[in-house]
Design an enzyme around this catalytic site. Structure first.
Site, PDB file in Angstrom:
ATOM      1  N   ARG A 105       0.805  -1.235   0.000  1.00 43.26           N
ATOM      2  CA  ARG A 105       0.000   0.000   0.000  1.00 43.26           C
ATOM      3  C   ARG A 105       0.831   1.274   0.000  1.00 43.26           C
ATOM      4  O   ARG A 105       0.282   2.365  -0.021  1.00 43.26           O
ATOM      5  CB  ARG A 105      -0.982  -0.012   1.175  1.00 43.26           C
ATOM      6  CG  ARG A 105      -1.909  -1.196   1.074  1.00 43.26           C
ATOM      7  CD  ARG A 105      -3.116  -1.166   1.947  1.00 43.26           C
ATOM      8  NE  ARG A 105      -3.847  -2.396   1.721  1.00 43.26           N
ATOM      9  CZ  ARG A 105      -3.597  -3.550   2.348  1.00 43.26           C
ATOM     10  NH1 ARG A 105      -2.687  -3.616   3.294  1.00 43.26           N
ATOM     11  NH2 ARG A 105      -4.265  -4.635   2.046  1.00 43.26           N
ATOM     12  N   GLU A 117      -5.195 -14.255   9.554  1.00 42.60           N
ATOM     13  CA  GLU A 117      -5.865 -15.513   9.183  1.00 42.60           C
ATOM     14  C   GLU A 117      -4.999 -16.726   9.514  1.00 42.60           C
ATOM     15  O   GLU A 117      -5.391 -17.863   9.293  1.00 42.60           O
ATOM     16  CB  GLU A 117      -6.203 -15.493   7.692  1.00 42.60           C
ATOM     17  CG  GLU A 117      -7.559 -14.884   7.380  1.00 42.60           C
ATOM     18  CD  GLU A 117      -7.746 -13.481   7.899  1.00 42.60           C
ATOM     19  OE1 GLU A 117      -6.968 -12.599   7.488  1.00 42.60           O
ATOM     20  OE2 GLU A 117      -8.637 -13.270   8.723  1.00 42.60           O
ATOM     21  N   ARG A 134     -15.254  -2.139   9.532  1.00 46.67           N
ATOM     22  CA  ARG A 134     -15.709  -3.274   8.711  1.00 46.67           C
ATOM     23  C   ARG A 134     -17.073  -3.758   9.157  1.00 46.67           C
ATOM     24  O   ARG A 134     -17.840  -4.295   8.361  1.00 46.67           O
ATOM     25  CB  ARG A 134     -14.699  -4.421   8.811  1.00 46.67           C
ATOM     26  CG  ARG A 134     -13.799  -4.330   7.601  1.00 46.67           C
ATOM     27  CD  ARG A 134     -12.759  -5.288   7.397  1.00 46.67           C
ATOM     28  NE  ARG A 134     -12.938  -6.686   7.279  1.00 46.67           N
ATOM     29  CZ  ARG A 134     -11.887  -7.481   7.088  1.00 46.67           C
ATOM     30  NH1 ARG A 134     -10.673  -6.970   7.016  1.00 46.67           N
ATOM     31  NH2 ARG A 134     -12.044  -8.772   6.965  1.00 46.67           N
ATOM     32  N   ASP A 165     -15.207 -12.018  11.354  1.00 49.08           N
ATOM     33  CA  ASP A 165     -14.050 -11.342  10.737  1.00 49.08           C
ATOM     34  C   ASP A 165     -14.347  -9.859  10.520  1.00 49.08           C
ATOM     35  O   ASP A 165     -13.969  -9.281   9.519  1.00 49.08           O
ATOM     36  CB  ASP A 165     -13.613 -12.012   9.419  1.00 49.08           C
ATOM     37  CG  ASP A 165     -12.293 -11.452   8.891  1.00 49.08           C
ATOM     38  OD1 ASP A 165     -11.457 -11.030   9.714  1.00 49.08           O
ATOM     39  OD2 ASP A 165     -12.107 -11.428   7.666  1.00 49.08           O
ATOM     40  N   SER A 225       0.919  -8.158   9.099  1.00 54.84           N
ATOM     41  CA  SER A 225      -0.246  -8.822   8.521  1.00 54.84           C
ATOM     42  C   SER A 225      -0.190 -10.299   8.864  1.00 54.84           C
ATOM     43  O   SER A 225       0.875 -10.825   9.192  1.00 54.84           O
ATOM     44  CB  SER A 225      -0.253  -8.643   7.004  1.00 54.84           C
ATOM     45  OG  SER A 225      -0.105  -7.295   6.646  1.00 54.84           O
ATOM     46  N   ASN A 262      -9.072  -9.141  13.177  1.00 54.98           N
ATOM     47  CA  ASN A 262      -9.914 -10.143  13.834  1.00 54.98           C
ATOM     48  C   ASN A 262      -9.133 -10.944  14.877  1.00 54.98           C
ATOM     49  O   ASN A 262      -7.945 -11.188  14.723  1.00 54.98           O
ATOM     50  CB  ASN A 262     -10.462 -11.115  12.783  1.00 54.98           C
ATOM     51  CG  ASN A 262      -9.356 -11.814  12.006  1.00 54.98           C
ATOM     52  OD1 ASN A 262      -8.756 -11.222  11.121  1.00 54.98           O
ATOM     53  ND2 ASN A 262      -9.064 -13.058  12.353  1.00 54.98           N
TER      54      ASN A 262
HETATM   55 CA    CA Z   1      -9.203 -10.790   8.863  1.00 52.78          CA
END
Ligand code: CA
Length: 582
Positions: A133, A195, A342, A319, A192, A277
């Protein structure tokens, strides 16, 4: 006498011009980035992230004459999502591309000055496409994070590596996709990998050397550290209280990835990081609020300690990764922060102390909570909106499926919004979609997906998913909206010329009237726009730039929606525009 004085003044001017060049990007310049339109030094066009420019040459009356000045191709066989925001400094554009690439481009001609292509190992695990980004500028360096969880600092003039640091183990699911943030002389970065059961954290480094200064985990129970000149670590207090909001050992792989980076407000001296999350997605395994996942966390930059936090989705089961950017602004003489989460609610929070001021929906369908209690700051849950517990049915089988809205890709995802101090409105790229979601048994394995959930995303409306919305943070009213067939995935910019710029997956960069939403200009960039535009002034001329290249999470995770957008073609380029001279 007079002549001597003039000579002395000329000498001082020459000296200051020389020293400004030699000194490179300073803390004072970064603090003034939003007000100084000759440069774009930070992600967010200023560390507050308002993405507002004071420039007016391109305005509601002239924007119809906007034409391309040049375009640059990222080249190579590798394309995929281009989510990068360019930086502008000292006659150069610094722009990152997919697969951990970065380019320096001559601003006048569009010619490539240098390229750095990071050598990526096999086995990197980016959840949501091979995106980057953007970078950060400091002194004579340009610094960015890579998909194998490293930080690389390059010389702005040559592209030579000055320092490189491994942040974490890519084989355990760590990666980096956000633009680093410079705050009060420190380089602040997140990680990051939410998940894959990573532990989100914020790290502060000396931007000139890469040396660690402090590190603050975002999951309750983990120890924070500070580091001396020799790199020796000492304990700097536990984040929260062990096992207070997490049962058993699950905090050890608790998620809360800081994957979108942060914002910084010099007025509060706080850095604001969104956290993702909690892991795994199956919320029945982790009763409790699961702090500090799905939150905004305000960090004291000097000490690396948490000043306040606000959790948008306690005990998240969908999530509803609360990583979205916290954009500070003035409302009724108070410093507030706006966050389009979100989970579908827009929050207005006191930037100094974290007290909730206002919260309202910014999408039309929300199934997990009916509202946010402004007194307690907690959501009023709709219990039937949570996917069923797999242990309540047949052993080893999935739990009851529920329909939930927003879909897990969010009412807003990575694409940053903008705030105009002129109109006092936020411009939010929203999406209207839902999902079927169910929970499954799951256990942690290093480097494996740690979800315990299955899902299929569905559009909610025949004619649109995306909606570009102008939102009044005081009243919660949607002042105008522009529907878009594909889900919006690019960021927004607004200007004192009364304009809002944003891109669409269909390939257009658009300029609309900030007051009314009337479309005034558009340009087809040749692939989908999933990145935020920027603007700057060089001499007498105002320029606008945006990267183009369809990709990101939607084509990978979008279920029914992915089928709807699979006609879109990949790309990889940056476009620059100015007003036609006639
Ligand atoms: Ca996520």
């Amino acid at each position: 006498m007079k002549r001597n004085l003039i000579a002395a003044l000329l000498g001082m001017m020459a000296y200051s011009a020389f020293s400004a060049h030699a000194a490179g990007v300073t803390d004072a310049m970064i603090a003034n980035d939003a007000q100084a339109p000759d440069n774009v030094l930070s992600w967010g066009m200023g560390t507050q992230g308002q993405r507002f420019s004071p420039l007016t040459q391109i305005n509601t009356r002239t924007v119809g004459k906007l034409v391309p000045a040049w375009s640059f191709s990222f080249g190579g066989e590798k394309q995929r999502g281009q989510e990068s925001q360019p930086l502008i400094y000292n006659g150069k554009m610094f722009v990152t591309g997919s697969y951990s690439r970065i380019y320096a481009i001559d601003l006048k001609t569009g010619a490539k000055l240098w390229k750095y292509e990071h050598r990526l190992p096999d086995g990197i695990m980016p959840c949501c496409d091979v995106v980057n980004r953007g970078a950060a500028l400091y002194d004579n360096l340009v610094i960015f994070g890579t998909l194998d969880a490293q930080l690389v600092a390059l010389e702005q003039d040559t592209g030579k590596i000055v320092w490189k640091e491994k942040v974490d183990d890519y084989a355990a699911g760590y990666s980096m996709s956000a633009a680093p943030l410079i705050a009060n002389g420190l380089l602040l970065t997140g990680v990051s990998g939410g998940e894959f059961g990573v532990v989100g954290r914020v790290e502060a480094r000396n931007p000139k050397t890469g040396q660690l200064v402090w590190s603050r985990p975002m999951i309750e129970g983990h120890m924070g550290y500070k580091y001396d000149q020799d790199g020796k670590a000492t304990e700097n207090g536990v984040t929260g209280t062990l096992n207070k909001s997490w049962p058993g050992d699950l905090w050890k792989t608790g998620g809360g990835a800081t994957w979108l980076g942060g914002t910084y407000d010099p007025a509060t001296k706080l850095a604001y990081f969104g956290t993702g999350n909690p892991a795994p997605w199956n919320s029945h395994l982790r009763p409790g609020d699961n702090l500090y996942s799905a939150s905004t966390v305000a960090l004291d930059v000097d000490t690396g300690k948490i000043k306040w936090s606000y959790q948008t989705t306690p005990h998240d089961g969908w999530d509803y990764d609360g990583v979205n950017e916290f954009v500070t602004f003035d409302m009724d003489g108070k410093r507030m922060g706006g966050k389009a989460d979100r989970n579908g609610f827009f929050y207005v929070i006191d930037a100094k102390n974290g007290k909730l001021e206002n919260a309202f929906p910014f999408v039309k369908k929300i199934t997990w909570a009916s509202s946010i209690d402004l007194k307690t700051g907690r959501p009023n849950y709709i219990d039937s909106g949570r996917p069923g517990d797999p242990t309540k049915g047949e052993e080893g089988k999935k739990g009851a499926t529920v329909f939930a809205a927003p879909a897990f890709l969010g009412a807003k995802n990575q694409m940053p919004m903008a705030y105009s101090p002129q109109t006092k409105l936020f411009y939010v790229p929203a999406n209207e979609w839902g999902m079927d979601i169910w929970n499954e048994p799951v256990s942690y394995k290093k480097g494996g997906a740690f979800l315990g959930a299955g899902f299929t995303i569905h559009p909610l409306n025949e004619d649109y998913i995306g909606a570009m919305r102008a939102i009044d943070p005081k009243t919660g009213k949607i002042v105008w909206e522009i529907k878009n067939s594909a889900p919006l995935w690019g960021g927004v910019m607004t200007t004192a010329g009364g304009l809002v710029f944003y891109g669409t997956p269909e390939g257009f960069l658009k300029a609309v009237d900030a007051k009314t939403g009337k479309e005034l200009w558009k340009f087809q960039t040749g692939s989908g726009v999933v990145a935020p535009p920027v603007t700057w002034k060089d001499g007498d001329t105002q320029y606008v730039a945006v990267t183009s290249g369809w990709g990101g999470a939607v084509p990978l995770w979008g279920g029914e929606v992915a089928k709807k957008v699979n006609f879109l073609e990949q790309g990889g380029s940056v476009w620059v525009f100015k007003l036609a001279s006639k």
